[in-house]
Write an enzyme that holds these catalytic residues in place. Structure first.
Site, PDB file in Angstrom:
ATOM      1  N   LYS A 145       0.841  -1.199   0.000  1.00  0.00           N
ATOM      2  CA  LYS A 145       0.000   0.000   0.000  1.00  0.00           C
ATOM      3  C   LYS A 145       0.876   1.250   0.000  1.00  0.00           C
ATOM      4  O   LYS A 145       0.626   2.193  -0.741  1.00  0.00           O
ATOM      5  CB  LYS A 145      -0.954  -0.020   1.208  1.00  0.00           C
ATOM      6  CG  LYS A 145      -2.096  -1.019   1.018  1.00  0.00           C
ATOM      7  CD  LYS A 145      -2.857  -1.319   2.290  1.00  0.00           C
ATOM      8  CE  LYS A 145      -3.804  -2.491   2.044  1.00  0.00           C
ATOM      9  NZ  LYS A 145      -4.509  -2.965   3.230  1.00  0.00           N
ATOM     10  N   GLN A 147      -5.243  -1.833   9.211  1.00  0.00           N
ATOM     11  CA  GLN A 147      -5.063  -3.174   8.641  1.00  0.00           C
ATOM     12  C   GLN A 147      -5.663  -4.223   9.579  1.00  0.00           C
ATOM     13  O   GLN A 147      -5.399  -4.230  10.778  1.00  0.00           O
ATOM     14  CB  GLN A 147      -3.565  -3.443   8.407  1.00  0.00           C
ATOM     15  CG  GLN A 147      -3.267  -4.730   7.683  1.00  0.00           C
ATOM     16  CD  GLN A 147      -3.806  -4.773   6.254  1.00  0.00           C
ATOM     17  OE1 GLN A 147      -3.846  -3.779   5.563  1.00  0.00           O
ATOM     18  NE2 GLN A 147      -4.213  -5.941   5.822  1.00  0.00           N
ATOM     19  N   ASP A 190     -11.599   2.181   3.265  1.00  0.00           N
ATOM     20  CA  ASP A 190     -11.783   0.727   3.204  1.00  0.00           C
ATOM     21  C   ASP A 190     -13.260   0.367   3.035  1.00  0.00           C
ATOM     22  O   ASP A 190     -13.592  -0.782   2.731  1.00  0.00           O
ATOM     23  CB  ASP A 190     -11.299   0.104   4.527  1.00  0.00           C
ATOM     24  CG  ASP A 190     -10.125  -0.833   4.336  1.00  0.00           C
ATOM     25  OD1 ASP A 190      -9.949  -1.349   3.219  1.00  0.00           O
ATOM     26  OD2 ASP A 190      -9.403  -1.046   5.321  1.00  0.00           O
TER      27      ASP A 190
HETATM   28  N1  GUN Z   1      -7.154  -7.447   5.778  1.00  0.00           N
HETATM   29  C1  GUN Z   1      -7.416  -8.244   4.710  1.00  0.00           C
HETATM   30  N2  GUN Z   1      -7.976  -7.525   3.717  1.00  0.00           N
HETATM   31  C2  GUN Z   1      -8.077  -6.259   4.157  1.00  0.00           C
HETATM   32  C3  GUN Z   1      -8.570  -5.054   3.582  1.00  0.00           C
HETATM   33  O1  GUN Z   1      -9.064  -5.006   2.448  1.00  0.00           O
HETATM   34  N3  GUN Z   1      -8.486  -3.958   4.367  1.00  0.00           N
HETATM   35  C4  GUN Z   1      -7.972  -3.984   5.619  1.00  0.00           C
HETATM   36  N4  GUN Z   1      -7.948  -2.846   6.308  1.00  0.00           N
HETATM   37  N5  GUN Z   1      -7.512  -5.079   6.181  1.00  0.00           N
HETATM   38  C5  GUN Z   1      -7.568  -6.206   5.454  1.00  0.00           C
END
Ligand code: GUN
Length: 296
Positions: free
Chosen positions: A53, A97, A120
């Site tokens: 990211k 996350q 998200d």
């Molecule tokens: N963990 C697994 N996939 C994701 C996601 O798309 N966003 C976040 N914040 N955590 C995750």
């Protein structure tokens, strides 16, 4: 029949080029999108995602900050940190996350994020908007899957889409997105999960099969019909003594077995993964536009 391989890498590259150009224009008007990513603990998969990211932000010219916190971080500390970034105008998006360590309630943390910074798309306000078909920040993996289907010429309109898995991150939102009366949607949806009776009988009816249950190589050739379009969301690290690291990444689909029956299939890696990160960038750009009233 040899399946077409749907390259998420290629599609993501195209969208990122579009976004990069858009961001350059925004910067001329004094608007730089900003994203803060918060990672708690040492989960190896999460570390990889968070690094990717950050790299994507760098590539596109998005200001980004990654906060790495110890696994012992308390819920209170997390909530205070979210409050801090909610109030910081330098950051348009906040991403926490997942998963979080067990002493921290994911629900509480996600609900604390300002829905206007929830890139998200996990805040219940944004989930509600998604369900009623209002404009909002769509969760990144489902949004990426929809885009991948449409851009690869596999529009879900009128198709029977069978989803394997009912998570809040993939299964439930992709069902809600593709059932909408809207362009790139208009599908008929079946959601299967661990308690589904005779799952293979349902998966064999799929025109489009989305595998997102997190079981390595779960989908076998006898679980799909000829000409199916397969989207593999699985990211599973399995032992493989023939590789240097002793590990190998596989999806939820037995790729080699299924590819000969499929019309098209996404690979792992290089399928859905790059699309997820690209949609996060897209949501962050959108948030910056809203926050700065940028019409472009
Ligand atoms: N963990 C697994 N996939 C994701 C996601 O798309 N966003 C976040 N914040 N955590 C995750």
């Amino acid at each position: 029949m040899a399946a077409e391989i749907i390259s998420g890498n290629d599609v993501a590259k195209t969208i990122r080029a579009e976004l990069k150009e858009e961001i350059s224009k925004m910067k001329v008007s004094g608007v730089t999108p900003g994203l803060v990513v918060i990672l708690v603990g040492e989960d190896p998969a999460s570390q990889v995602y968070v690094r990717k990211k950050g790299e994507a932000c760098e590539e596109l010219g998005i200001k980004s900050e990654t906060i790495r916190l110890p696994a012992t971080t308390s819920e209170d500390e997390m909530l205070k940190l979210v409050d801090k970034y909610n109030a910081d105008p330098e950051f348009d998006g906040i991403l926490v996350q997942l998963p979080l360590p067990k002493q921290i309630s994911e629900e509480k943390v996600l609900m604390r994020i300002d829905p206007g910074k929830d890139v998200d798309g996990f805040h219940p306000v944004n989930v509600g908007k998604m369900v009623v078909g209002a404009e909002t920040y769509l969760p990144c993996t489902p949004a990426g899957i929809q885009d991948l289907l449409v851009r690869s010429g596999n529009d879900p309109k009128g198709k029977h889409v069978v989803i394997l898995g009912r998570s809040n991150i993939v299964g439930k939102p992709i069902a809600n997105i593709l059932v909408q009366k809207a362009a790139g949607a208009d599908a008929t949806i079946t959601v299967c999960h661990s308690r589904t009776a005779d799952l293979p009988a349902l998966s064999r009816q799929a025109d489009i099969l989305i595998a997102a249950m997190g079981v390595p190589k779960f989908v076998k050739a006898d679980m799909v019909k000829d000409g199916v379009v397969v989207v593999d969301v699985g990211v599973n690290r399995i032992d493989d003594p023939t590789t240097k690291s002793g590990k190998r990444l596989v999806g939820d689909v037995d790729f080699d077995a299924v590819k000969d029956k499929a019309k098209a299939i996404t690979p792992v890696p290089g399928g859905v993964g790059p699309m997820t990160i690209t949609m996060l960038m897209k949501n962050t750009v959108r948030a910056a536009k809203v926050h700065h009233d940028y019409k472009g």
